[in-house]
Design a protein around this motif. Structure first.
Motif, PDB file in Angstrom:
ATOM      1  N   TRP A 127       0.866  -1.164  -0.005  1.00 47.73           N
ATOM      2  CA  TRP A 127       0.024   0.084   0.068  1.00 47.73           C
ATOM      3  C   TRP A 127       0.777   1.108   0.065  1.00 47.73           C
ATOM      4  O   TRP A 127       1.875   1.174   0.530  1.00 47.73           O
ATOM      5  CB  TRP A 127      -1.044   0.232   1.132  1.00 47.73           C
ATOM      6  CG  TRP A 127      -1.555  -1.241   1.257  1.00 47.73           C
ATOM      7  CD1 TRP A 127      -1.191  -2.277   2.262  1.00 47.73           C
ATOM      8  CD2 TRP A 127      -2.946  -1.567   0.835  1.00 47.73           C
ATOM      9  NE1 TRP A 127      -2.002  -3.317   2.389  1.00 47.73           N
ATOM     10  CE2 TRP A 127      -3.225  -2.894   1.239  1.00 47.73           C
ATOM     11  CE3 TRP A 127      -3.677  -1.110   0.017  1.00 47.73           C
ATOM     12  CZ2 TRP A 127      -4.498  -3.703   0.808  1.00 47.73           C
ATOM     13  CZ3 TRP A 127      -4.912  -1.836  -0.473  1.00 47.73           C
ATOM     14  CH2 TRP A 127      -5.084  -3.053   0.109  1.00 47.73           C
ATOM     15  N   TYR A 128       0.243   2.118  -0.696  1.00 51.35           N
ATOM     16  CA  TYR A 128       0.739   3.578  -0.252  1.00 51.35           C
ATOM     17  C   TYR A 128       0.603   4.139   1.170  1.00 51.35           C
ATOM     18  O   TYR A 128      -0.366   3.724   1.769  1.00 51.35           O
ATOM     19  CB  TYR A 128       0.271   4.702  -1.092  1.00 51.35           C
ATOM     20  CG  TYR A 128       0.670   4.489  -2.674  1.00 51.35           C
ATOM     21  CD1 TYR A 128       2.157   4.619  -2.860  1.00 51.35           C
ATOM     22  CD2 TYR A 128      -0.036   4.723  -3.728  1.00 51.35           C
ATOM     23  CE1 TYR A 128       2.687   4.715  -4.213  1.00 51.35           C
ATOM     24  CE2 TYR A 128       0.364   4.642  -5.089  1.00 51.35           C
ATOM     25  CZ  TYR A 128       1.746   4.645  -5.340  1.00 51.35           C
ATOM     26  OH  TYR A 128       2.084   4.603  -6.534  1.00 51.35           O
ATOM     27  N   GLU A 129       1.585   4.391   1.694  1.00 50.02           N
ATOM     28  CA  GLU A 129       1.452   4.737   3.213  1.00 50.02           C
ATOM     29  C   GLU A 129       0.955   5.887   3.759  1.00 50.02           C
ATOM     30  O   GLU A 129       1.092   6.271   4.964  1.00 50.02           O
ATOM     31  CB  GLU A 129       2.944   4.372   3.999  1.00 50.02           C
ATOM     32  CG  GLU A 129       3.392   2.884   3.829  1.00 50.02           C
ATOM     33  CD  GLU A 129       4.735   2.699   4.801  1.00 50.02           C
ATOM     34  OE1 GLU A 129       5.451   3.626   4.961  1.00 50.02           O
ATOM     35  OE2 GLU A 129       4.763   1.456   5.024  1.00 50.02           O
ATOM     36  N   ASP A 130       0.457   6.932   2.860  1.00 51.83           N
ATOM     37  CA  ASP A 130       0.065   8.187   3.498  1.00 51.83           C
ATOM     38  C   ASP A 130      -1.393   8.183   2.903  1.00 51.83           C
ATOM     39  O   ASP A 130      -1.883   9.229   2.901  1.00 51.83           O
ATOM     40  CB  ASP A 130       0.732   9.223   2.522  1.00 51.83           C
ATOM     41  CG  ASP A 130       0.648   9.131   1.201  1.00 51.83           C
ATOM     42  OD1 ASP A 130       0.150   8.151   0.458  1.00 51.83           O
ATOM     43  OD2 ASP A 130       1.436  10.277   0.484  1.00 51.83           O
ATOM     44  N   THR A 131      -2.219   7.047   3.153  1.00 52.32           N
ATOM     45  CA  THR A 131      -3.494   7.206   3.272  1.00 52.32           C
ATOM     46  C   THR A 131      -4.353   6.576   4.166  1.00 52.32           C
ATOM     47  O   THR A 131      -3.728   5.685   4.916  1.00 52.32           O
ATOM     48  CB  THR A 131      -4.048   6.299   1.697  1.00 52.32           C
ATOM     49  OG1 THR A 131      -3.411   4.983   1.844  1.00 52.32           O
ATOM     50  CG2 THR A 131      -3.611   6.880   0.534  1.00 52.32           C
ATOM     51  N   GLU A 132      -5.493   6.886   4.576  1.00 57.38           N
ATOM     52  CA  GLU A 132      -6.396   6.095   5.575  1.00 57.38           C
ATOM     53  C   GLU A 132      -6.827   4.628   5.025  1.00 57.38           C
ATOM     54  O   GLU A 132      -6.832   4.571   3.675  1.00 57.38           O
ATOM     55  CB  GLU A 132      -7.320   7.257   6.111  1.00 57.38           C
ATOM     56  CG  GLU A 132      -6.783   8.443   6.659  1.00 57.38           C
ATOM     57  CD  GLU A 132      -7.984   9.384   7.263  1.00 57.38           C
ATOM     58  OE1 GLU A 132      -9.071   9.048   7.048  1.00 57.38           O
ATOM     59  OE2 GLU A 132      -7.403  10.319   7.865  1.00 57.38           O
ATOM     60  N   SER A 133      -7.657   3.833   5.976  1.00 60.90           N
ATOM     61  CA  SER A 133      -7.950   2.691   5.362  1.00 60.90           C
ATOM     62  C   SER A 133      -8.956   2.617   4.557  1.00 60.90           C
ATOM     63  O   SER A 133      -8.619   1.915   3.526  1.00 60.90           O
ATOM     64  CB  SER A 133      -8.534   2.116   6.869  1.00 60.90           C
ATOM     65  OG  SER A 133      -9.495   2.638   7.291  1.00 60.90           O
ATOM     66  N   GLU A 134      -9.915   3.357   4.439  1.00 61.84           N
ATOM     67  CA  GLU A 134     -10.858   3.453   3.318  1.00 61.84           C
ATOM     68  C   GLU A 134     -10.563   4.126   2.127  1.00 61.84           C
ATOM     69  O   GLU A 134     -11.170   3.845   0.893  1.00 61.84           O
ATOM     70  CB  GLU A 134     -12.122   4.129   3.774  1.00 61.84           C
ATOM     71  CG  GLU A 134     -12.296   5.418   3.898  1.00 61.84           C
ATOM     72  CD  GLU A 134     -11.526   6.057   5.521  1.00 61.84           C
ATOM     73  OE1 GLU A 134     -11.733   7.180   5.521  1.00 61.84           O
ATOM     74  OE2 GLU A 134     -11.216   5.347   6.275  1.00 61.84           O
ATOM     75  N   LYS A 135      -9.263   4.671   2.198  1.00 62.86           N
ATOM     76  CA  LYS A 135      -8.815   5.307   0.996  1.00 62.86           C
ATOM     77  C   LYS A 135      -7.203   4.625   0.438  1.00 62.86           C
ATOM     78  O   LYS A 135      -6.748   5.194  -0.264  1.00 62.86           O
ATOM     79  CB  LYS A 135      -8.556   6.749   1.025  1.00 62.86           C
ATOM     80  CG  LYS A 135     -10.034   7.579   1.355  1.00 62.86           C
ATOM     81  CD  LYS A 135      -9.765   9.089   1.455  1.00 62.86           C
ATOM     82  CE  LYS A 135     -11.107   9.782   1.629  1.00 62.86           C
ATOM     83  NZ  LYS A 135     -11.078  11.409   1.401  1.00 62.86           N
ATOM     84  N   SER A 136      -7.170   3.549   1.298  1.00 64.17           N
ATOM     85  CA  SER A 136      -5.976   2.732   0.772  1.00 64.17           C
ATOM     86  C   SER A 136      -5.975   2.244  -0.631  1.00 64.17           C
ATOM     87  O   SER A 136      -6.724   2.218  -1.115  1.00 64.17           O
ATOM     88  CB  SER A 136      -5.985   1.464   1.763  1.00 64.17           C
ATOM     89  OG  SER A 136      -5.685   1.875   3.281  1.00 64.17           O
ATOM     90  N   VAL A 137      -4.657   2.567  -1.152  1.00 62.91           N
ATOM     91  CA  VAL A 137      -4.478   2.032  -2.438  1.00 62.91           C
ATOM     92  C   VAL A 137      -3.172   1.099  -2.527  1.00 62.91           C
ATOM     93  O   VAL A 137      -2.108   1.646  -2.020  1.00 62.91           O
ATOM     94  CB  VAL A 137      -4.626   3.131  -3.616  1.00 62.91           C
ATOM     95  CG1 VAL A 137      -5.935   3.688  -3.753  1.00 62.91           C
ATOM     96  CG2 VAL A 137      -3.591   4.493  -2.987  1.00 62.91           C
ATOM     97  N   MET A 138      -3.231   0.217  -3.599  1.00 59.63           N
ATOM     98  CA  MET A 138      -1.945  -0.351  -3.998  1.00 59.63           C
ATOM     99  C   MET A 138      -1.038   0.497  -4.565  1.00 59.63           C
ATOM    100  O   MET A 138      -1.520   1.320  -5.429  1.00 59.63           O
ATOM    101  CB  MET A 138      -2.419  -1.520  -4.916  1.00 59.63           C
ATOM    102  CG  MET A 138      -1.321  -2.278  -5.455  1.00 59.63           C
ATOM    103  SD  MET A 138      -1.755  -4.148  -6.174  1.00 59.63           S
ATOM    104  CE  MET A 138      -2.496  -3.174  -7.540  1.00 59.63           C
ATOM    105  N   PRO A 139       0.421   0.348  -4.344  1.00 55.45           N
ATOM    106  CA  PRO A 139       1.236   1.159  -5.061  1.00 55.45           C
ATOM    107  C   PRO A 139       0.998   0.944  -6.685  1.00 55.45           C
ATOM    108  O   PRO A 139       0.708  -0.047  -7.255  1.00 55.45           O
ATOM    109  CB  PRO A 139       2.514   0.360  -4.818  1.00 55.45           C
ATOM    110  CG  PRO A 139       2.309   0.037  -3.441  1.00 55.45           C
ATOM    111  CD  PRO A 139       0.862  -0.581  -3.493  1.00 55.45           C
ATOM    112  N   GLY A 140       1.134   1.899  -7.203  1.00 56.49           N
ATOM    113  CA  GLY A 140       0.974   2.046  -8.897  1.00 56.49           C
ATOM    114  C   GLY A 140      -0.427   2.655  -9.225  1.00 56.49           C
ATOM    115  O   GLY A 140      -0.765   2.854 -10.179  1.00 56.49           O
ATOM    116  N   SER A 141      -1.388   2.687  -8.213  1.00 53.01           N
ATOM    117  CA  SER A 141      -2.897   3.005  -8.600  1.00 53.01           C
ATOM    118  C   SER A 141      -2.988   4.285  -9.159  1.00 53.01           C
ATOM    119  O   SER A 141      -3.515   4.446 -10.212  1.00 53.01           O
ATOM    120  CB  SER A 141      -3.514   3.119  -7.313  1.00 53.01           C
ATOM    121  OG  SER A 141      -3.725   1.820  -6.510  1.00 53.01           O
TER     122      SER A 141
END
Length: 556
Positions: A411-425
């Motif tokens: 995951w990108y580490e600067d997002t909250e849980s409901e806005k979490s995204v896989m790297p590359g998103s």
């Protein structure tokens, strides 16, 4: 002892004999230890859990979690009686059973029998008996030495994961090697990875076993020398440095703390996102002990990369990377394509050298671009890629980056849980909305995305459908997106599917799916299949037939 105490002791004896009898009746003991020369016995631990009416013996170290279970009746023993009367009797019982198994493959070179006892004074935990079989120990040390020489130092073939599982634990076993040779141990772990580097999945498993062994050693052997540890099954361990802790030879080479630092870096680089904090915690604890190397690693990153790899200064842009905190710091000095090209290349180069796949970007830039997708976190990482996407000449490089960055469960580490995204998103979303050329990239992304823990790709799917509609080129990609969608997604494409040609195209794609897949794709458009069935009853002619085919494809 009174009658109640005699009954209680008999209950313990019965549980002990039952466990030993069950093990001796096993038919596979010899077969188990013959899998590798690095295993001389199956069991090195058993726990007696005494609670009146619920007593049992188990070889799982989690048996103590039964502490919350109430006894069926009150314990007849005090704490002092357990320590001075019961324990000596249990030692005799266990010793008698173990003596018969000294050469058996059932028992390892070292065996510990522990106990938890309900008493009138509360729960008592103690080691009932601990024994070492010197002949088995000697054999095991010889086998370890032979394995290291033949398979690792002289060998050139990939190694067996089971052997790594045992070797890693043996090398860090204080009863086999009281003071581990840090440099040699690290070199052996590196050699295992080198020999298995061409088998990606196998390499990940070898690393996992090495990390588990290192973590166990750090938490149970090294840190307790200097810290009082409060352990919990439900939260992280708490460490308080001992008042009399003296940590000598802090930064001398080949010290045990080097194994902690090595394990911390491996954890940060290779473990899933939810485990990385443990590696950082180890570094913080080493820093508290006065390790200058740990302090430098926390500030500048590990020694895994050269200075040229982690710091790039140019008139257009300056980039720094810290793998300990999984952080890229990017300062854009001139807002032009060249600045972003260099920054993306900087990130891409490090990802290819095993920089942690979960990371974040700290960006200093005068631009504040974001993708035209509502619901995405307005983070620096998002802003960096949105800024870069404005330059069409960078799109091929961004695709190259995205394919390298995409990794399930990262995951990108600067997002909250409901806005979490896989790297590359962000790169994938931007490129997917920019040109049909990147439809294969979107499909590759959807094949990888962890839809159990990520929601925001639904936001992209909605915008994708609005942008491209239902066409021969877009429909396979849209379906790939819908196969990863959630029930909360509502797609507004029904008006477009009023066209028989487009509905026919859509039906043909749906009919290639399984029943469950088809139902999942149809739900964001029509809801439950009952609604689609009701629609079919109202329709006439070819359109009715097409809708019936959709229902059939969904198993309705």
């Amino acid at each position: 002892m009174n009658e109640l105490q005699k009954e209680a002791l008999e209950e313990m004896k019965t549980a002990i004999h039952k466990w030993f009898d069950e093990q001796e009746n096993r038919k596979d003991a010899e077969e188990v230890v013959l899998r590798t020369t690095l295993q001389v016995g199956i069991f090195n631990f058993a726990m007696l859990d005494y609670r009146p009416g619920r007593t049992r013996v188990d070889s799982s170290k989690s048996v103590g979690s039964a502490a919350g279970k109430k006894s069926m009746k009150a314990s007849p023993f005090t704490r002092e009686q357990i320590l001075h009367e019961v324990q000596p009797l249990l030692v005799e019982i266990v010793r008698e059973r173990l003596d018969k198994l000294e050469t058996s493959p059932l028992i390892n070179y070292r065996f510990t029998f522990q106990g938890t006892f309900a008493t009138m004074d509360g729960l008592v935990e103690l080691t009932v008996l601990e024994t070492v079989y010197e002949e088995k120990k000697r054999q095991l040390l010889e086998r370890i030495q032979s394995y290291m020489e033949e398979k690792l130092e002289k060998g050139s073939n990939p190694t067996n994961r089971l052997e790594t599982f045992f070797l890693a634990r043996h090398l860090l076993d204080p009863y086999l090697f009281p003071e581990p040779e840090a440099a040699k141990t690290i070199a052996l772990f590196d050699r295992i990875q080198e020999l298995n580097k061409e088998q990606v999945e196998a390499l990940a498993e070898h690393r996992r076993d090495i990390i588990r062994a290192l973590t166990d050693w750090v938490e149970n052997v090294f840190l307790p020398r200097y810290y009082d540890v409060t352990r919990s099954e439900y939260r992280t361990n708490e460490y308080v440095i001992k008042p009399d802790a003296v940590f000598e030879n802090k930064d001398e080479p080949n010290q045990p703390i080097d194994l902690l630092l090595y394990g911390a870096v491996m954890t940060i680089r290779y473990e899933p996102e939810f485990s990385k904090f443990k590696g950082q915690t180890f570094l913080e604890l080493a820093k508290q002990l006065g390790s200058g190397k740990a302090a430098r690693m926390l500030k500048e990153g590990s020694d895994s990369f050269s200075q040229e790899d982690v710091h790039m200064r140019h008139e257009l842009v300056e980039c720094k990377a810290n793998d300990v905190f999984s952080l890229f710091t990017i300062v854009i000095r001139k807002e032009e394509a060249g600045a972003y090209e260099r920054a993306i290349s900087f990130i891409l180069s490090l990802l290819r050298k095993d920089f942690p796949k979960s990371y974040k970007i700290k960006l200093k830039s005068s631009l504040r671009e974001f993708l035209p997708i509502k619901g995405l976190a307005k983070s620096d990482t998002h802003r960096f890629f949105a800024n870069a996407l404005a330059y069409s000449e960078l799109h091929p490089l961004l695709e190259e980056y995205a394919r390298e960055a995409m990794e399930e469960y990262e995951w990108y580490e600067d997002t909250e849980s409901e806005k979490s995204v896989m790297p590359g998103s962000y790169a994938v979303f931007g490129l997917g909305l920019s040109s049909e050329r990147y439809f294969p990239l979107v499909e590759a992304y959807m094949d990888l995305v962890d839809d159990e823990h990520q929601l925001v790709h639904d936001k992209f799917t909605a915008v994708f459908a609005e942008t491209y509609g239902i066409t021969e080129r877009s429909t396979p990609t849209l379906i790939a997106c819908l196969l990863r969608s959630h029930d909360s997604l509502k797609l507004k494409v029904q008006p477009e599917l009023e066209s028989e040609d487009k509905l026919s195209l859509f039906v043909q794609q749906i009919e290639t799916l399984s029943d469950d897949e088809a139902e999942r794709v149809l739900y964001p458009i029509w809801g439950k299949t009952e609604k689609l069935a009701a629609l079919a009853r109202k329709e006439r002619g070819p359109r009715k037939e097409l809708i019936i085919r959709l229902l059939k494809a969904a198993g309705a």
